[in-house]
Write a protein that holds these residues in place. Structure first.
Motif, PDB file in Angstrom:
ATOM      1  N   VAL A  30       0.852  -1.187   0.000  1.00 14.87           N
ATOM      2  CA  VAL A  30       0.000   0.000   0.000  1.00 14.87           C
ATOM      3  C   VAL A  30       0.889   1.240   0.000  1.00 14.87           C
ATOM      4  O   VAL A  30       2.076   1.171   0.304  1.00 14.87           O
ATOM      5  N   THR A  31       0.314   2.384  -0.304  1.00 19.19           N
ATOM      6  CA  THR A  31       1.079   3.622  -0.451  1.00 19.19           C
ATOM      7  C   THR A  31       1.871   3.984   0.802  1.00 19.19           C
ATOM      8  O   THR A  31       3.016   4.397   0.723  1.00 19.19           O
ATOM      9  N   LEU A  36      10.045   3.614  -1.303  1.00 19.27           N
ATOM     10  CA  LEU A  36      10.591   4.907  -1.729  1.00 19.27           C
ATOM     11  C   LEU A  36      10.470   5.957  -0.635  1.00 19.27           C
ATOM     12  O   LEU A  36      11.269   6.889  -0.569  1.00 19.27           O
ATOM     13  N   LEU A  37       9.486   5.809   0.259  1.00 20.32           N
ATOM     14  CA  LEU A  37       9.312   6.780   1.337  1.00 20.32           C
ATOM     15  C   LEU A  37      10.399   6.668   2.394  1.00 20.32           C
ATOM     16  O   LEU A  37      10.693   7.636   3.086  1.00 20.32           O
ATOM     17  N   SER A  38      10.996   5.484   2.551  1.00 22.02           N
ATOM     18  CA  SER A  38      12.046   5.317   3.551  1.00 22.02           C
ATOM     19  C   SER A  38      13.437   5.550   2.966  1.00 22.02           C
ATOM     20  O   SER A  38      14.423   5.487   3.685  1.00 22.02           O
ATOM     21  N   GLY A  39      13.524   5.831   1.691  1.00 20.96           N
ATOM     22  CA  GLY A  39      14.809   6.086   1.040  1.00 20.96           C
ATOM     23  C   GLY A  39      15.290   7.501   1.294  1.00 20.96           C
ATOM     24  O   GLY A  39      14.641   8.292   1.985  1.00 20.96           O
ATOM     25  N   PRO A  40      16.450   7.847   0.750  1.00 20.69           N
ATOM     26  CA  PRO A  40      16.989   9.202   0.941  1.00 20.69           C
ATOM     27  C   PRO A  40      16.090  10.238   0.278  1.00 20.69           C
ATOM     28  O   PRO A  40      15.556  10.015  -0.802  1.00 20.69           O
ATOM     29  N   LEU A  69      17.150   2.139  -4.356  1.00 21.76           N
ATOM     30  CA  LEU A  69      16.122   1.112  -4.433  1.00 21.76           C
ATOM     31  C   LEU A  69      15.803   0.752  -5.875  1.00 21.76           C
ATOM     32  O   LEU A  69      15.769   1.617  -6.744  1.00 21.76           O
ATOM     33  N   GLU A  70      15.557  -0.528  -6.104  1.00 21.18           N
ATOM     34  CA  GLU A  70      15.166  -0.963  -7.435  1.00 21.18           C
ATOM     35  C   GLU A  70      13.805  -0.363  -7.751  1.00 21.18           C
ATOM     36  O   GLU A  70      12.900  -0.361  -6.932  1.00 21.18           O
ATOM     37  N   GLY A  71      13.664   0.163  -8.927  1.00 13.47           N
ATOM     38  CA  GLY A  71      12.405   0.766  -9.327  1.00 13.47           C
ATOM     39  C   GLY A  71      12.291   2.223  -8.927  1.00 13.47           C
ATOM     40  O   GLY A  71      11.280   2.848  -9.159  1.00 13.47           O
ATOM     41  N   SER A  72      13.340   2.773  -8.271  1.00 11.75           N
ATOM     42  CA  SER A  72      13.274   4.186  -7.922  1.00 11.75           C
ATOM     43  C   SER A  72      13.447   5.010  -9.198  1.00 11.75           C
ATOM     44  O   SER A  72      13.952   4.540 -10.201  1.00 11.75           O
TER      45      SER A  72
END
Length: 81
Positions: A30-31, A36-40, A69-72
């Motif tokens: 889920v969103t 991606l939210l926990s990435g830099p 991250l993959e897919g970033s």
């Protein structure tokens, strides 16, 4: 025919009902739990705001120790005014 939204065959985008994350457009989470939210976070620093001729922006490079991250995807920075 393949759906351009979810990548599944058999329907078009207008008929797609698959629940996708708003950030990375994947269906595994889920969103609120998107990796991606926990990435830099993207950061831009502005210098020289008192004098327009000396003003510039700095965007630091990603450190080698930071895992991408993959897919970033790259962000877009739009500066106005």
């Amino acid at each position: 025919m393949t759906c351009y939204r979810c990548g599944e065959p058999g329907h078009f985008v207008a008929e797609c009902t698959k629940e996708l994350c708003d950030h990375c457009l994947k269906s595994q989470h889920v969103t609120g739990e998107c990796p991606l939210l926990s990435g830099p976070k993207p950061v831009v620093t502005i210098y020289g705001v008192c004098c327009q001729e000396l003003m510039f922006f700095e965007s630091p490079e990603v450190a080698p120790s930071v895992q991408v991250l993959e897919g970033s995807f790259p962000g877009v920075v739009k500066v106005t005014n």
